[in-house]
Design a protein around this motif. Structure first.
Motif, PDB file in Angstrom:
ATOM      1  N   VAL A  50      -3.449  -2.809  47.997  1.00 39.61           N
ATOM      2  CA  VAL A  50      -3.762  -4.196  48.354  1.00 39.61           C
ATOM      3  C   VAL A  50      -3.176  -5.152  47.325  1.00 39.61           C
ATOM      4  N   ASP A  51      -3.306  -4.818  46.041  1.00 42.30           N
ATOM      5  CA  ASP A  51      -2.770  -5.670  44.980  1.00 42.30           C
ATOM      6  C   ASP A  51      -1.252  -5.811  45.108  1.00 42.30           C
ATOM      7  N   SER A  52      -0.564  -4.702  45.414  1.00 45.73           N
ATOM      8  CA  SER A  52       0.895  -4.746  45.561  1.00 45.73           C
ATOM      9  C   SER A  52       1.301  -5.624  46.732  1.00 45.73           C
ATOM     10  N   ILE A  53       0.606  -5.495  47.849  1.00 49.10           N
ATOM     11  CA  ILE A  53       0.914  -6.322  49.024  1.00 49.10           C
ATOM     12  C   ILE A  53       0.687  -7.793  48.715  1.00 49.10           C
ATOM     13  N   ARG A  54      -0.392  -8.107  47.978  1.00 45.64           N
ATOM     14  CA  ARG A  54      -0.683  -9.496  47.624  1.00 45.64           C
ATOM     15  C   ARG A  54       0.442 -10.079  46.752  1.00 45.64           C
ATOM     16  N   LEU A  55       0.916  -9.281  45.783  1.00 48.67           N
ATOM     17  CA  LEU A  55       2.012  -9.739  44.928  1.00 48.67           C
ATOM     18  C   LEU A  55       3.291  -9.967  45.734  1.00 48.67           C
ATOM     19  N   LEU A  56       3.566  -9.065  46.693  1.00 52.67           N
ATOM     20  CA  LEU A  56       4.745  -9.237  47.536  1.00 52.67           C
ATOM     21  C   LEU A  56       4.651 -10.508  48.373  1.00 52.67           C
TER      22      LEU A  56
END
Length: 215
Positions: A187-193
């Motif tokens: 989830v954190d990676s998707i938010r950063l993307l």
């Protein structure tokens, strides 16, 4: 004793639609054989015949592929389905009407003394490959998803999935809000993307405006 054995056989017939007769269950179900062997080993363990009890449990492991420590306490009507690879630790306690599928580990997290394995409540279903590790309780009527790794207390009437295990349903209600509050690297990676995409969109829009002014 014979009444309990009849109850064990009926438990298999109730839980496995592939079981066609009592004779088939008696002679071919390794989970049932492991439970019966454990009852003998546990009786010896309680009489402090520790070495003999371990011999019985290890013979059962060799024959069934299911390892149950003689010290484990197991309630009535346990059903171990396709039990190859199941491991149940010494201080584990299992309630009544529990279903365990293949590859499940009810183990500890280290070499600590005393109670170091989980306590499983009544009417719990533990999916294939799940690992429940540590000294805590999985509440009554709970479901543990396949391949989940559970490392902390599970309230009654809960469904747990994932690595580490997260409660996704409790008392019939979804727990999405709670799961969103928990750290999740995906989830954190998707938010950063998403944030990076928004930034690039802003830069592209600015470049388009500048080009339009130049033209």
């Amino acid at each position: 004793m014979f009444r309990q054995m009849r109850s064990d056989i009926q438990t298999v017939l109730d839980n496995d639609p592939a079981a066609r007769s009592k004779l088939e269950v008696i002679f071919t179900y390794s989970g049932l054989h492991a439970i019966w062997a454990h009852r003998i080993a546990h009786a010896l363990y309680k009489r402090r015949c520790c070495t003999l009890s371990r011999i019985v449990s290890q013979f059962s492991r060799f024959m069934t592929g299911i390892e149950i420590h003689p010290g484990a306490r197991i309630g009535d009507r346990l059903f171990i389905d396709h039990g190859m690879g199941v491991v149940i630790g010494e201080t584990c306690e299992i309630g009544n009407d529990v279903v365990i599928y293949q590859g499940v580990t009810l183990g500890g997290t280290g070499k600590e003394k005393g109670k170091r394995h989980p306590t499983i409540g009544n009417n719990v279903v533990i999916g294939s490959g799940a690992k429940i590790l540590g000294s805590f309780t999985v509440g009554d009527q709970s479901n543990i998803g396949s391949n989940s790794v559970v490392l902390k207390e599970v309230p009654p009437n809960s469904t747990v999935v994932g690595i580490p295990g997260k409660i996704v349903r409790q008392d019939g209600k979804r727990r999405d809000r709670l799961s969103h509050q928990l750290p999740d690297p995906v989830v954190d990676s998707i938010r950063l993307l998403q944030e990076e995409i928004e930034r690039l969109r802003g830069e592209v829009s600015e470049l388009k405006r500048e080009k339009a002014r130049c033209d």
